[in-house]
Design a protein around this motif. Structure first.
Motif, PDB file in Angstrom:
ATOM      1  N   GLU A 265       0.807  -1.212   0.000  1.00 26.35           N
ATOM      2  CA  GLU A 265       0.000   0.000   0.000  1.00 26.35           C
ATOM      3  C   GLU A 265       0.844   1.269   0.000  1.00 26.35           C
ATOM      4  N   ILE A 266       2.125   1.147   0.273  1.00 27.07           N
ATOM      5  CA  ILE A 266       2.971   2.343   0.311  1.00 27.07           C
ATOM      6  C   ILE A 266       3.204   2.840  -1.115  1.00 27.07           C
ATOM      7  N   PRO A 267       3.481   4.138  -1.276  1.00 29.11           N
ATOM      8  CA  PRO A 267       3.708   4.664  -2.630  1.00 29.11           C
ATOM      9  C   PRO A 267       4.863   3.957  -3.334  1.00 29.11           C
ATOM     10  N   ALA A 268       4.649   3.637  -4.587  1.00 29.89           N
ATOM     11  CA  ALA A 268       5.685   2.961  -5.375  1.00 29.89           C
ATOM     12  C   ALA A 268       6.832   3.910  -5.686  1.00 29.89           C
ATOM     13  N   ARG A 269       8.042   3.397  -5.602  1.00 30.71           N
ATOM     14  CA  ARG A 269       9.225   4.176  -5.929  1.00 30.71           C
ATOM     15  C   ARG A 269      10.174   3.419  -6.860  1.00 30.71           C
ATOM     16  N   ALA A 270       9.764   2.238  -7.317  1.00 29.19           N
ATOM     17  CA  ALA A 270      10.594   1.441  -8.218  1.00 29.19           C
ATOM     18  C   ALA A 270       9.710   0.422  -8.926  1.00 29.19           C
ATOM     19  N   PHE A 271      10.194  -0.087 -10.069  1.00 26.55           N
ATOM     20  CA  PHE A 271       9.433  -1.084 -10.815  1.00 26.55           C
ATOM     21  C   PHE A 271       9.218  -2.345  -9.989  1.00 26.55           C
ATOM     22  N   SER A 272      10.168  -2.642  -9.092  1.00 29.66           N
ATOM     23  CA  SER A 272      10.051  -3.832  -8.246  1.00 29.66           C
ATOM     24  C   SER A 272       8.892  -3.733  -7.252  1.00 29.66           C
ATOM     25  N   ASP A 273       8.306  -2.548  -7.114  1.00 30.77           N
ATOM     26  CA  ASP A 273       7.142  -2.380  -6.242  1.00 30.77           C
ATOM     27  C   ASP A 273       5.861  -2.863  -6.906  1.00 30.77           C
ATOM     28  N   TYR A 274       5.970  -3.307  -8.168  1.00 30.15           N
ATOM     29  CA  TYR A 274       4.809  -3.801  -8.912  1.00 30.15           C
ATOM     30  C   TYR A 274       5.008  -5.257  -9.325  1.00 30.15           C
ATOM     31  N   LYS A 275       3.908  -5.917  -9.563  1.00 31.03           N
ATOM     32  CA  LYS A 275       3.918  -7.263 -10.137  1.00 31.03           C
ATOM     33  C   LYS A 275       3.087  -7.230 -11.413  1.00 31.03           C
ATOM     34  N   VAL A 276       3.700  -7.621 -12.517  1.00 27.61           N
ATOM     35  CA  VAL A 276       3.013  -7.658 -13.808  1.00 27.61           C
ATOM     36  C   VAL A 276       2.765  -9.113 -14.179  1.00 27.61           C
ATOM     37  N   THR A 277       1.513  -9.455 -14.391  1.00 28.55           N
ATOM     38  CA  THR A 277       1.154 -10.823 -14.778  1.00 28.55           C
ATOM     39  C   THR A 277       0.484 -10.796 -16.147  1.00 28.55           C
ATOM     40  N   VAL A 278       0.772 -11.824 -16.942  1.00 22.81           N
ATOM     41  CA  VAL A 278       0.227 -11.920 -18.293  1.00 22.81           C
ATOM     42  C   VAL A 278      -0.432 -13.283 -18.449  1.00 22.81           C
ATOM     43  N   ASP A 279      -1.698 -13.273 -18.814  1.00 18.25           N
ATOM     44  CA  ASP A 279      -2.446 -14.507 -19.038  1.00 18.25           C
ATOM     45  C   ASP A 279      -2.418 -14.823 -20.529  1.00 18.25           C
ATOM     46  N   ASP A 280      -1.612 -15.797 -20.910  1.00 18.72           N
ATOM     47  CA  ASP A 280      -1.526 -16.169 -22.318  1.00 18.72           C
ATOM     48  C   ASP A 280      -2.198 -17.502 -22.608  1.00 18.72           C
ATOM     49  N   THR A 281      -3.057 -17.948 -21.700  1.00 14.11           N
ATOM     50  CA  THR A 281      -3.755 -19.219 -21.884  1.00 14.11           C
ATOM     51  C   THR A 281      -5.002 -19.024 -22.746  1.00 14.11           C
ATOM     52  N   GLY A 282      -5.332 -20.037 -23.505  1.00 19.63           N
ATOM     53  CA  GLY A 282      -6.581 -20.024 -24.260  1.00 19.63           C
ATOM     54  C   GLY A 282      -6.622 -19.079 -25.439  1.00 19.63           C
ATOM     55  N   LEU A 283      -5.499 -18.573 -25.862  1.00 17.88           N
ATOM     56  CA  LEU A 283      -5.482 -17.696 -27.027  1.00 17.88           C
ATOM     57  C   LEU A 283      -5.747 -18.503 -28.294  1.00 17.88           C
ATOM     58  N   GLN A 284      -6.660 -18.048 -29.110  1.00 19.11           N
ATOM     59  CA  GLN A 284      -6.989 -18.727 -30.343  1.00 19.11           C
ATOM     60  C   GLN A 284      -6.785 -17.775 -31.512  1.00 19.11           C
ATOM     61  N   GLY A 285      -5.881 -18.154 -32.389  1.00 21.10           N
ATOM     62  CA  GLY A 285      -5.604 -17.315 -33.540  1.00 21.10           C
ATOM     63  C   GLY A 285      -4.737 -16.100 -33.222  1.00 21.10           C
ATOM     64  N   VAL A 286      -4.188 -16.071 -32.025  1.00 21.64           N
ATOM     65  CA  VAL A 286      -3.338 -14.963 -31.583  1.00 21.64           C
ATOM     66  C   VAL A 286      -2.135 -15.526 -30.849  1.00 21.64           C
ATOM     67  N   THR A 287      -0.960 -14.989 -31.157  1.00 25.48           N
ATOM     68  CA  THR A 287       0.285 -15.401 -30.488  1.00 25.48           C
ATOM     69  C   THR A 287       0.845 -14.226 -29.712  1.00 25.48           C
ATOM     70  N   LEU A 288       1.215 -14.468 -28.450  1.00 21.17           N
ATOM     71  CA  LEU A 288       1.795 -13.428 -27.621  1.00 21.17           C
ATOM     72  C   LEU A 288       3.316 -13.472 -27.725  1.00 21.17           C
TER      73      LEU A 288
END
Length: 293
Positions: A265-288
């Motif tokens: 909850e503290i203010p972010a001061r670096a990229f490491s303060d975030y978590k980026v998640t990508v859901d690439d499951t179930g893609l049809q006709g699209v490549t990530l």
């Protein structure tokens, strides 16, 4: 150059630390911000400027990678080059012909697309002076918006010098000039982009151009350093490649697969303060394709 046969949608993540990623000249150069949510903004024009600058560096401003919109450019002079290039320099004389371009407008437009990377990529309105028509670019970008609200900080700065003798006399030799500088402590920004294969084939934007575009997004901040912009870096480039020119999924559904969450909850001061998640499951006709991140 190989033609483009696929539609692309992409997400660009970048961050800034102790800098001003895109000042607003109508607000004293304060960092741009959504007044209702407090989230930071960076315009599409600002991002395109960085792409143009990077391509200019890499390709040395040589055809077919010249840059149409660049610092100190006189755009009407570029239009005249097009008519000279297609052998229609006679149309440059006379006010009426100069404005209309005769029946050579389409040819001149094609010449501009062939020679200028940013014209065939982002498009351009080239109807001033001698008319080179209008180009709708295959690559479009949204404003970038910060993942969380940002706070603009104002800093007083001092220059140990003055500009004129009159100022020096007024200060009895103290010779100081006070100024202001605006920064945000940290912001993680998200921009969405689109590449149309149909428009690409109209402007001549091909596979080599696309490869250069991805390279620019990844590296453009490394060649755009300034005291005002602090530390800026590309943190993610996620490209959704469709199996067809028309596309196989709505862009918003693909963009929603990328989630950004703050670790505390503290203010972010670096990229490491975030978590980026990508859901690439179930893609049809699209490549990530994860080019960064």
């Amino acid at each position: 150059m190989m033609a483009l046969n696929n539609r692309y949608d992409f997400v660009l993540l970048f961050d800034v630390k102790d800098g001003n990623p895109n000042g607003d000249p109508d607000a004293g150069n304060l960092p741009r911000m959504d007044a209702e949510t407090g989230r930071g903004l960076v315009t599409d024009v600002s991002l395109k400027r960085k792409v143009r600058n990077f391509v200019g560096i890499v390709k040395g401003e040589q055809p077919p990678f010249e840059i149409y919109v660049k610092e100190k450019a006189i755009l009407n002079k570029q239009h005249e080059r097009a008519y000279q290039g297609i052998g229609a320099a006679d149309l440059l004389g006379g006010e009426d012909k100069k404005r209309k371009g005769g029946d050579k407008v389409a040819e001149a437009r094609d010449w501009m697309c062939k020679n200028f990377y940013d014209v065939r990529t982002f498009g351009a309105v080239m109807s001033t002076g001698v008319n080179c028509g209008q180009v709708r670019g295959p690559v479009q970008l949204t404003f970038a918006r910060s993942a969380d609200p940002v706070v603009a900080q104002e800093h007083s700065i001092t220059r140990m010098a003055v500009a004129t003798e009159a100022e020096a006399e007024k200060q009895s030799g103290d010779n100081r000039t006070m100024g202001r500088k605006f920064t945000i402590p940290y912001g993680l920004y998200v921009a969405h982009g689109f590449v149309s294969a149909y428009l690409a084939n109209q402007t001549g934007f091909g596979e080599e151009d696309l490869k250069l575009l991805w390279q620019a997004f990844i590296n453009m901040f490394e060649h755009d350093r300034s005291a005002a912009r602090g530390e800026m870096a590309a943190r993610g480039l996620y490209v959704f490649k469709h199996d067809s020119e028309l596309g196989n999924a709505p862009a918003y559904q693909l963009f929603e697969r990328i989630k950004i969450q703050k670790n505390s909850e503290i203010p972010a001061r670096a990229f490491s303060d975030y978590k980026v998640t990508v859901d690439d499951t179930g893609l049809q006709g699209v490549t990530l394709q994860r080019l960064v991140g």
